[in-house]
Scaffold this active site. Sequence first.
Site, PDB file in Angstrom:
ATOM      1  NE  ARG A 150       1.564   2.423  -3.998  1.00  0.00           N
ATOM      2  CZ  ARG A 150       1.255   2.525  -2.655  1.00  0.00           C
ATOM      3  NH1 ARG A 150       1.611   1.314  -1.953  1.00  0.00           N
ATOM      4  NH2 ARG A 150       0.770   3.296  -2.133  1.00  0.00           N
TER       5      ARG A 150
ATOM      6  NE  ARG B  45      -2.945   2.700  -2.679  1.00  0.00           N
ATOM      7  CZ  ARG B  45      -2.955   3.028  -1.613  1.00  0.00           C
ATOM      8  NH1 ARG B  45      -2.675   2.211  -0.688  1.00  0.00           N
ATOM      9  NH2 ARG B  45      -3.332   4.305  -1.200  1.00  0.00           N
TER      10      ARG B  45
ATOM     11  CG  ASP C 226      -1.288  -0.423  -0.029  1.00  0.00           C
ATOM     12  OD1 ASP C 226      -0.104   0.136   0.341  1.00  0.00           O
ATOM     13  OD2 ASP C 226      -2.288  -0.340   0.535  1.00  0.00           O
TER      14      ASP C 226
ATOM     15  CG  ASP D 110      -0.452  -0.683   4.277  1.00  0.00           C
ATOM     16  OD1 ASP D 110       0.328  -0.002   3.794  1.00  0.00           O
ATOM     17  OD2 ASP D 110      -1.886  -0.334   4.019  1.00  0.00           O
TER      18      ASP D 110
END
Length: 184
Positions: free
Chosen positions: A105, A114, A117, A119
């Site tokens: 990344r 991307r 990712d 989160d």
Amino acid sequence: MVTELACPEPTSQGQSGGYAEAKPRRSALALGSNIGDSQTILSAAIETLAQTPGILLEARSNWYKTKAVGPPQPDYLNGCVTLQVEMLPQQLLEILLEIEQQFGRVRQERWGPRILDLDLLLYDDLIVDTPNLQIPHPRMRDRAFVLVPLAEIAPDWIEPISGCVIKELLKEVDCSDVHLLMGN
């Protein structure tokens, strides 16, 4: 600002962030990818998480193909996992950022394409608002690509700011661009 969690007393400053081990906490993550073989990348990221000391994989959603938010780019593959973690939220965030880097990344453009990712969405019922970490994730309540897979594996988890369960929050978003990937 951190509420509803008594952090352990600071110990010597070091790689662990200067805190003693935390007791196990439930956490939810969103995963996404739209560069490369996304399904393989996401599955490998989950395997990396599951092999990380202090992390126990609880549940994994199906994968969903979703329209990208932001500049023109390929569709995303998204999903969510729930974990039991024996670390503080900041430590978990650091691990997530390290895993993103391991997979290549590179942060260039906000909401750009991307390879991976990760989160941090929820951490028990904790509310955190610091310059580098906000829990619950500040945009999760507006994003069908997060709520659809999260409702699949944690429909009754209460989002602590709204006080609503995930399956109720899901009713408030447009899910027309979120499609179950066949062959999950």
